[in-house]
Design an enzyme around this catalytic site. Sequence first.
Site, PDB file in Angstrom:
ATOM      1  N   ASN A  92       0.808  -1.094  -0.031  1.00 36.04           N
ATOM      2  CA  ASN A  92       0.008   0.070  -0.016  1.00 36.04           C
ATOM      3  C   ASN A  92       0.971   1.180  -0.107  1.00 36.04           C
ATOM      4  O   ASN A  92       1.794   1.255   0.590  1.00 36.04           O
ATOM      5  CB  ASN A  92      -0.980   0.033   1.082  1.00 36.04           C
ATOM      6  CG  ASN A  92      -0.504  -0.778   2.530  1.00 36.04           C
ATOM      7  OD1 ASN A  92       0.516  -1.434   2.191  1.00 36.04           O
ATOM      8  ND2 ASN A  92      -0.936  -0.257   3.633  1.00 36.04           N
ATOM      9  N   THR A 133       0.257   1.902  -6.995  1.00 42.33           N
ATOM     10  CA  THR A 133       0.223   3.271  -7.663  1.00 42.33           C
ATOM     11  C   THR A 133       1.421   4.087  -7.209  1.00 42.33           C
ATOM     12  O   THR A 133       1.446   4.302  -5.887  1.00 42.33           O
ATOM     13  CB  THR A 133      -1.087   4.151  -7.565  1.00 42.33           C
ATOM     14  OG1 THR A 133      -2.036   3.131  -8.038  1.00 42.33           O
ATOM     15  CG2 THR A 133      -0.887   5.257  -8.377  1.00 42.33           C
ATOM     16  N   GLU A 162      -1.637  -0.849 -12.262  1.00 40.56           N
ATOM     17  CA  GLU A 162      -2.908  -1.811 -12.148  1.00 40.56           C
ATOM     18  C   GLU A 162      -4.146  -0.936 -12.555  1.00 40.56           C
ATOM     19  O   GLU A 162      -4.456   0.191 -12.064  1.00 40.56           O
ATOM     20  CB  GLU A 162      -3.053  -2.389 -10.778  1.00 40.56           C
ATOM     21  CG  GLU A 162      -4.159  -3.220 -10.588  1.00 40.56           C
ATOM     22  CD  GLU A 162      -4.124  -4.139 -11.749  1.00 40.56           C
ATOM     23  OE1 GLU A 162      -3.353  -5.127 -11.668  1.00 40.56           O
ATOM     24  OE2 GLU A 162      -4.976  -4.182 -12.682  1.00 40.56           O
ATOM     25  N   LYS A 222      -0.782   6.155 -15.247  1.00 38.88           N
ATOM     26  CA  LYS A 222      -1.656   5.699 -14.102  1.00 38.88           C
ATOM     27  C   LYS A 222      -2.268   6.712 -13.474  1.00 38.88           C
ATOM     28  O   LYS A 222      -3.789   6.812 -13.169  1.00 38.88           O
ATOM     29  CB  LYS A 222      -0.969   4.532 -13.443  1.00 38.88           C
ATOM     30  CG  LYS A 222      -1.837   4.310 -11.972  1.00 38.88           C
ATOM     31  CD  LYS A 222      -2.927   3.307 -12.340  1.00 38.88           C
ATOM     32  CE  LYS A 222      -3.659   3.198 -11.128  1.00 38.88           C
ATOM     33  NZ  LYS A 222      -3.769   1.840 -10.416  1.00 38.88           N
ATOM     34  N   ALA A 225      -4.915   8.309 -15.951  1.00 42.95           N
ATOM     35  CA  ALA A 225      -6.133   7.485 -15.999  1.00 42.95           C
ATOM     36  C   ALA A 225      -7.124   7.920 -14.905  1.00 42.95           C
ATOM     37  O   ALA A 225      -8.390   8.291 -14.985  1.00 42.95           O
ATOM     38  CB  ALA A 225      -5.780   6.094 -16.060  1.00 42.95           C
ATOM     39  N   ARG A 262     -18.149  11.259 -28.645  1.00 43.99           N
ATOM     40  CA  ARG A 262     -16.898  11.854 -28.128  1.00 43.99           C
ATOM     41  C   ARG A 262     -16.850  11.692 -26.609  1.00 43.99           C
ATOM     42  O   ARG A 262     -15.770  11.647 -25.979  1.00 43.99           O
ATOM     43  CB  ARG A 262     -16.768  13.178 -28.616  1.00 43.99           C
ATOM     44  CG  ARG A 262     -16.434  13.235 -30.142  1.00 43.99           C
ATOM     45  CD  ARG A 262     -16.629  14.633 -30.682  1.00 43.99           C
ATOM     46  NE  ARG A 262     -18.048  15.414 -30.127  1.00 43.99           N
ATOM     47  CZ  ARG A 262     -18.312  16.486 -30.416  1.00 43.99           C
ATOM     48  NH1 ARG A 262     -17.717  17.512 -30.997  1.00 43.99           N
ATOM     49  NH2 ARG A 262     -19.514  17.090 -29.956  1.00 43.99           N
ATOM     50  N   CYS A 278      -7.835   4.694  -4.583  1.00 39.65           N
ATOM     51  CA  CYS A 278      -7.081   5.361  -5.774  1.00 39.65           C
ATOM     52  C   CYS A 278      -7.151   6.711  -6.038  1.00 39.65           C
ATOM     53  O   CYS A 278      -6.602   7.590  -6.104  1.00 39.65           O
ATOM     54  CB  CYS A 278      -7.189   4.457  -6.908  1.00 39.65           C
ATOM     55  SG  CYS A 278      -6.255   3.116  -6.864  1.00 39.65           S
ATOM     56  N   LYS A 281      -6.317   9.789  -3.572  1.00 36.84           N
ATOM     57  CA  LYS A 281      -4.840   9.427  -3.434  1.00 36.84           C
ATOM     58  C   LYS A 281      -3.741   9.865  -4.612  1.00 36.84           C
ATOM     59  O   LYS A 281      -2.957  10.681  -4.685  1.00 36.84           O
ATOM     60  CB  LYS A 281      -4.493   7.898  -2.989  1.00 36.84           C
ATOM     61  CG  LYS A 281      -2.877   7.737  -2.817  1.00 36.84           C
ATOM     62  CD  LYS A 281      -2.858   6.240  -2.512  1.00 36.84           C
ATOM     63  CE  LYS A 281      -2.624   5.571  -3.870  1.00 36.84           C
ATOM     64  NZ  LYS A 281      -2.311   4.239  -3.880  1.00 36.84           N
TER      65      LYS A 281
HETATM   66  C1  UDX Z   1     -10.370   2.841  -9.877  1.00 38.29           C
HETATM   67  C2  UDX Z   1      -9.993   2.747 -11.417  1.00 38.29           C
HETATM   68  O1  UDX Z   1     -11.398   2.630 -12.100  1.00 38.29           O
HETATM   69  C3  UDX Z   1      -9.236   1.514 -11.806  1.00 38.29           C
HETATM   70  O2  UDX Z   1      -8.709   1.755 -13.067  1.00 38.29           O
HETATM   71  C4  UDX Z   1      -7.871   1.752 -10.669  1.00 38.29           C
HETATM   72  O3  UDX Z   1      -6.932   0.805 -11.071  1.00 38.29           O
HETATM   73  C5  UDX Z   1      -8.053   1.951  -9.238  1.00 38.29           C
HETATM   74  O4  UDX Z   1      -9.158   2.987  -8.987  1.00 38.29           O
HETATM   75  P1  UDX Z   1     -12.057   1.421  -8.156  1.00 38.29           P
HETATM   76  O5  UDX Z   1     -11.482   2.772  -7.226  1.00 38.29           O
HETATM   77  O6  UDX Z   1     -11.650   0.127  -7.708  1.00 38.29           O
HETATM   78  O7  UDX Z   1     -10.935   1.704  -9.497  1.00 38.29           O
HETATM   79  O8  UDX Z   1     -13.313   1.662  -8.489  1.00 38.29           O
HETATM   80  P2  UDX Z   1     -14.219   2.705  -9.565  1.00 38.29           P
HETATM   81  O9  UDX Z   1     -15.269   1.738 -10.449  1.00 38.29           O
HETATM   82  O10 UDX Z   1     -13.189   3.291 -10.543  1.00 38.29           O
HETATM   83  O11 UDX Z   1     -14.857   3.575  -8.670  1.00 38.29           O
HETATM   84  C6  UDX Z   1     -14.604   4.713  -7.939  1.00 38.29           C
HETATM   85  C7  UDX Z   1     -15.446   5.539  -7.099  1.00 38.29           C
HETATM   86  O12 UDX Z   1     -16.232   6.378  -8.233  1.00 38.29           O
HETATM   87  C8  UDX Z   1     -16.513   4.563  -6.507  1.00 38.29           C
HETATM   88  O13 UDX Z   1     -16.766   5.057  -5.281  1.00 38.29           O
HETATM   89  C9  UDX Z   1     -17.804   4.704  -7.528  1.00 38.29           C
HETATM   90  O14 UDX Z   1     -18.842   4.450  -6.832  1.00 38.29           O
HETATM   91  C10 UDX Z   1     -17.617   6.027  -7.999  1.00 38.29           C
HETATM   92  N1  UDX Z   1     -18.339   6.293  -9.148  1.00 38.29           N
HETATM   93  C11 UDX Z   1     -17.677   5.605 -10.354  1.00 38.29           C
HETATM   94  C12 UDX Z   1     -19.262   7.191  -9.271  1.00 38.29           C
HETATM   95  O15 UDX Z   1     -19.585   7.821  -8.428  1.00 38.29           O
HETATM   96  N2  UDX Z   1     -19.988   7.219 -10.431  1.00 38.29           N
HETATM   97  C13 UDX Z   1     -19.657   6.643 -11.448  1.00 38.29           C
HETATM   98  O16 UDX Z   1     -20.113   7.056 -12.756  1.00 38.29           O
HETATM   99  C14 UDX Z   1     -18.414   5.949 -11.372  1.00 38.29           C
HETATM  100  P1  ADP Z   2      -4.006  -2.339  -2.180  1.00 38.92           P
HETATM  101  O1  ADP Z   2      -5.212  -1.935  -2.523  1.00 38.92           O
HETATM  102  O2  ADP Z   2      -2.571  -1.567  -2.757  1.00 38.92           O
HETATM  103  O3  ADP Z   2      -3.485  -3.885  -2.739  1.00 38.92           O
HETATM  104  P2  ADP Z   2      -3.883  -3.317   0.470  1.00 38.92           P
HETATM  105  O4  ADP Z   2      -3.677  -2.497   1.755  1.00 38.92           O
HETATM  106  O5  ADP Z   2      -5.013  -3.927   0.331  1.00 38.92           O
HETATM  107  O6  ADP Z   2      -3.390  -2.111  -0.704  1.00 38.92           O
HETATM  108  O7  ADP Z   2      -2.465  -4.285   0.542  1.00 38.92           O
HETATM  109  C1  ADP Z   2      -1.191  -3.948   0.751  1.00 38.92           C
HETATM  110  C2  ADP Z   2      -0.597  -5.101   1.551  1.00 38.92           C
HETATM  111  O8  ADP Z   2       0.756  -5.194   1.506  1.00 38.92           O
HETATM  112  C3  ADP Z   2      -1.065  -5.231   3.045  1.00 38.92           C
HETATM  113  O9  ADP Z   2      -1.659  -6.558   3.148  1.00 38.92           O
HETATM  114  C4  ADP Z   2       0.278  -5.160   4.007  1.00 38.92           C
HETATM  115  O10 ADP Z   2       0.160  -5.824   4.906  1.00 38.92           O
HETATM  116  C5  ADP Z   2       1.111  -5.513   2.672  1.00 38.92           C
HETATM  117  N1  ADP Z   2       2.557  -5.153   2.863  1.00 38.92           N
HETATM  118  C6  ADP Z   2       2.886  -3.646   3.396  1.00 38.92           C
HETATM  119  N2  ADP Z   2       4.488  -3.493   3.482  1.00 38.92           N
HETATM  120  C7  ADP Z   2       4.700  -4.864   3.215  1.00 38.92           C
HETATM  121  C8  ADP Z   2       6.120  -5.372   3.308  1.00 38.92           C
HETATM  122  N3  ADP Z   2       7.202  -4.709   3.764  1.00 38.92           N
HETATM  123  N4  ADP Z   2       6.486  -6.850   3.126  1.00 38.92           N
HETATM  124  C9  ADP Z   2       5.193  -7.598   3.047  1.00 38.92           C
HETATM  125  N5  ADP Z   2       3.889  -7.084   2.834  1.00 38.92           N
HETATM  126  C10 ADP Z   2       3.868  -5.785   3.012  1.00 38.92           C
END
Ligand code: UDX
Ligand code: ADP
Length: 464
Positions: A92, A133, A162, A222, A225, A262, A278, A281
Site C-alpha cells: 500500500n 500506484t 494496475e 496511471k 487515467a 466523443r 485510488c 490519493k
Molecule cells: C479505480 C479505477 O477505475 C481503476 O482503473 C484503478 O486501477 C483503481 O481506481 P476503483 O477505485 O476500484 O477503481 O473503482 P471505480 O469503479 O473506479 O469507482 C471509484 C469510485 O467512483 C466509487 O466510489 C464509485 O462509486 C464512484 N463512481 C464511479 C461514481 O460515483 N460514478 C460513476 O459513474 C463511476
Molecule cells: P492495495 O489496494 O494496494 O492492494 P492493501 O492495503 O489491500 O493495498 O494491500 C497491501 C498489502 O501489503 C497489505 O496486506 C500489507 O500488509 C502488505 N505489506 C505492506 N508492506 C509490506 C512489506 N514490507 N512486506 C510484505 N507485505 C507488506
Amino acid sequence: MKVKNICCIGAGYVGGPTMAIIAQKSPEIRVTVVDINEKRIAAWNDPDVEKIPIYEPGLSEVVAEARGRNLFFSTDVDAAIDAADMIFISVNTPTKTYGIGKGMAADLKYIELCARQIARVATSDKIIVEKSTLPVRTAEALKNILDNTGNGVNFQILSNPEFLAEGTAVADLQMPDRVLIGGDLDTEAGKAAVQALVDVYGHWVTADNILTTNVWSSELSKLTANAFLAQRVSSINAMSELCEKTGADVNEVAKAIGMDSRIGPKFLKASVGFGGSCFQKDILNLVYIAKSFGLQEVADYWEQVIIMNDHQKRRFAENIVRTLYNTVSGKKIAMLGWAFKKDTNDTRESAAIYVADYLLNERAEVVVYDPKVTKEQILADLDYLGSRSEAENRELITVVDTAYAATREAHAVAILTEWDAFVALDWDHIYKAMLKPAFLFDGRRLLDKEALQAKGFEFYAIGS
Ligand code: UDX
Ligand code: ADP
C-alpha cells in the site's frame, strides 16, 4: 528469458486478485504471494475458499483452481524473494499523514522497506515490477536503493500499473482494455525484462493490447487515467447540484451527453461522491507533483476535482439534517451501504464514512447495514477519522445484520452504496416499519423515484 517463479509482495486488493489470475492463466509459473500480515495470509489459505480476505465476484473460484497448484500464500517474504526471478511490489502507498507533503504526497515507506529487503535477500538477478500506484520517478528511487545496497546482483525495474476496478477485478484482469508496461527500452537488458513481462501477460492478453513505454510515461499514465475518471464523476456531480436547483434530472443529462460518442456513456453516474483507495490519493499525488515543479495552475485544476467531491459528500449529509427539520439529534438514521461501491468489502475513502461522521457530529443515532462490510471495519474507519473517542463511536453507532433491522423505526434511510440487493428489498414493509414522515435519501440513484413516492416515502435522489 522465461519467467518461472514469481513473488508478489503484498496480498491486498491489488496483489491478491492479480496474482490469482496470473497463476490461473500460467500453470507453468509458480506464483507466491507474501505479506507481513499473518492474519491476511491465513485467510488466503483458509480451506474454505469463501473465507479469503477480499470479496470480489468470481475470485474464490479462481483461487480454488490455482491455490496449491501454482499459487501459494506465505509470510516467508525472504524465501519467496530469493526464489523468484520476477518480483511484483503491491504494497500500500497511502497519502502521507506527516511531514513534508502531508495530506498530499504518497507515503513510500512501505515501498522503500520492500526495496531494502529485496536488496538484502537477493542472491540472483531479478526483475522488479512496480504494481502499486506510485508517484512519477519512483522507479528511479527503487533502482538507487537496490543498486546501492544490494549484493551486486542485477535489477531491472518495470512499471506495470494496475487498472482493475474493485468489484469487477476478475473480469478486468481476464479481459483488460490494455496492459501497460514501462521499462528501460534503451538497453538490451531493459528490453529483455519488458519482454519477459509481456510474455507473462501473453498467456491470455493479445499483443495489440499490451503497450510498452518508458518507465515515466507508464507511471504518469496511471495517475492520469485515475484523474480523468475521477474528473468525470466530479463533473457529473457538479451538474447534479445544478439539476436539483433547476428541475433538470442528472440521469437524463448524463444519458443525453453520454450518447455523444466523443463523451461516451461510462462514469457519468451522479453519486454521493467517489471513494476508493485510488482516486483521491492519485489526484493528491498529481497535485503534489505539479506543485513541486512550480505548476500552480495545473495543480489547482486537478485539486478542484477533490474539492468538488468533498463538497458532494458534505452537501448530501447537510441535506439530511436540513430536511429533518434542522436537527437529527437523537433521531435514528439508517445507512444502507458502507463499502465505497457495490461488490466489494473495501471501505477506503468511502463517502459513507464522511456522511456518518457528519451525522454523528449532529448527535444522530446512526444504524448501518452493509452486506459485506464487518462491524469491526466500520468502527475502525470511524476511529481512524479521529473525530471522537472510540467509546463515543461505539455508543452512537450500531451495526446490524439486515436492512430491515436498520430501518425499523428509523426517521430516515440513506442509501450510500449501490448494492443490487437494496433494490430488491420489500420497500412497502420498510415504509410501514419507519416513523412518519418516512424520509428516504438516495445517494446513488438506485431506486425509482415515482415508485417510492407512491409507497408514501418523502424521497430525495441526488441530482433530481
Ligand atoms: C479505480 C479505477 O477505475 C481503476 O482503473 C484503478 O486501477 C483503481 O481506481 P476503483 O477505485 O476500484 O477503481 O473503482 P471505480 O469503479 O473506479 O469507482 C471509484 C469510485 O467512483 C466509487 O466510489 C464509485 O462509486 C464512484 N463512481 C464511479 C461514481 O460515483 N460514478 C460513476 O459513474 C463511476
Ligand atoms: P492495495 O489496494 O494496494 O492492494 P492493501 O492495503 O489491500 O493495498 O494491500 C497491501 C498489502 O501489503 C497489505 O496486506 C500489507 O500488509 C502488505 N505489506 C505492506 N508492506 C509490506 C512489506 N514490507 N512486506 C510484505 N507485505 C507488506
